[in-house]
Scaffold this motif. Structure first.
Motif, PDB file in Angstrom:
ATOM      1  N   SER A   4      -3.903   0.493   2.730  1.00 35.27           N
ATOM      2  CA  SER A   4      -2.635   1.185   2.516  1.00 35.27           C
ATOM      3  C   SER A   4      -1.834   1.227   3.815  1.00 35.27           C
TER       4      SER A   4
ATOM      5  N   LYS B  27       2.312  -5.690  -0.397  1.00 39.09           N
ATOM      6  CA  LYS B  27       3.250  -5.538  -1.505  1.00 39.09           C
ATOM      7  C   LYS B  27       3.652  -4.070  -1.591  1.00 39.09           C
ATOM      8  N   GLU B  28       4.909  -3.832  -1.932  1.00 43.87           N
ATOM      9  CA  GLU B  28       5.404  -2.469  -2.035  1.00 43.87           C
ATOM     10  C   GLU B  28       4.899  -1.792  -3.302  1.00 43.87           C
ATOM     11  N   ASP B  29       4.420  -0.543  -3.139  1.00 38.98           N
ATOM     12  CA  ASP B  29       3.989   0.273  -4.279  1.00 38.98           C
ATOM     13  C   ASP B  29       5.043   1.316  -4.628  1.00 38.98           C
ATOM     14  N   GLN B  30       5.505   2.046  -3.611  1.00 37.20           N
ATOM     15  CA  GLN B  30       6.444   3.140  -3.839  1.00 37.20           C
ATOM     16  C   GLN B  30       7.426   3.211  -2.687  1.00 37.20           C
TER      17      GLN B  30
ATOM     18  N   GLN C   4       5.433   3.028   0.726  1.00 35.23           N
ATOM     19  CA  GLN C   4       3.982   2.894   0.623  1.00 35.23           C
ATOM     20  C   GLN C   4       3.699   1.483   0.125  1.00 35.23           C
ATOM     21  N   LEU C   5       2.920   0.750   0.920  1.00 33.85           N
ATOM     22  CA  LEU C   5       2.581  -0.627   0.574  1.00 33.85           C
ATOM     23  C   LEU C   5       1.065  -0.768   0.483  1.00 33.85           C
ATOM     24  N   THR C   6       0.624  -1.735  -0.300  1.00 28.62           N
ATOM     25  CA  THR C   6      -0.785  -2.081  -0.381  1.00 28.62           C
ATOM     26  C   THR C   6      -0.936  -3.493   0.149  1.00 28.62           C
TER      27      THR C   6
END
Length: 193
Positions: free
Chosen positions: A53, A104-107, A142-144
């Motif tokens: 994260s 990759k973007e989550d939020q 927030q990215l993963t």
């Protein structure tokens, strides 16, 4: 909520840079408890890499991004605010991350009085008071990352290029190698974890 990940460690970090406006006797609006004074040309970035994260939290005076801090009333001002919001909605183009890390973007959450969020200053209708209002823009991402071991650095050059009025970004990093604070400029825009 994951925001605690950012809030707690940064509350414990010493400030990396002395702030020039400590002697300022104005009553400024400091959006969501940011560290230090509202200073044009200077933004703050918190970056936390925890496992796979990656959280990025950018806080900047609106002047650095849109060129003004008043409520957008003209069509030109409204168009500028919309264009900046569209840029901020694309963190993978603003922050240079190694493609091999697979982030990759989550939020995301964007906050500013210029985006129609409620201003934290009191609204008593006094036009003189509002002409001196300082507006900030906050962006939280927030990215993963599928391969976080490949994420050794964050390049802020695209951010400086997109927003040339930003002269420096004070960065607080927390990653696998511990925590540190440093100052970036267009000429020195890469920070390593």
């Amino acid at each position: 909520m994951r925001r605690l990940l950012l809030a707690l460690p940064f509350a414990l970090l010493p400030l990396a840079v002395a702030h020039a406006h400590d002697d300022d006797d104005h009553d400024h609006d400091h959006a969501h408890g940011t560290l230090g004074a509202h200073e044009h040309g200077v933004a703050k970035l918190n970056a936390v890499l925890d496992g796979n994260s990656l959280e990025l939290e950018l806080d900047s005076p609106a002047m650095n991004l849109v060129g003004f801090e008043h409520a957008a009333s003209t069509d030109a001002d409204k168009a500028k605010v919309a264009a900046v919001r569209k840029q901020l909605e694309q963190p993978l183009t603003l922050f240079g991350l190694a493609a091999a890390a697979g982030c990759k973007e989550d939020q995301q959450a964007l906050e500013s009085p210029l985006f129609g969020d409620a201003a934290k200053a009191d609204n008593d209708g006094d036009a003189h008071e509002h002409s001196h209002q300082h507006s900030d823009i906050g962006a939280h991402y927030q990215l993963t990352c599928s391969n976080p071991g490949k994420l050794a650095q964050v390049d802020l050059a695209p951010l400086f290029k997109a927003f040339p009025a930003t002269q420096k970004v004070n960065v607080q990093l927390i990653g696998p190698n511990g925590q540190k604070g440093l100052e970036t400029t267009p000429a020195k825009a890469v920070v390593t974890f």
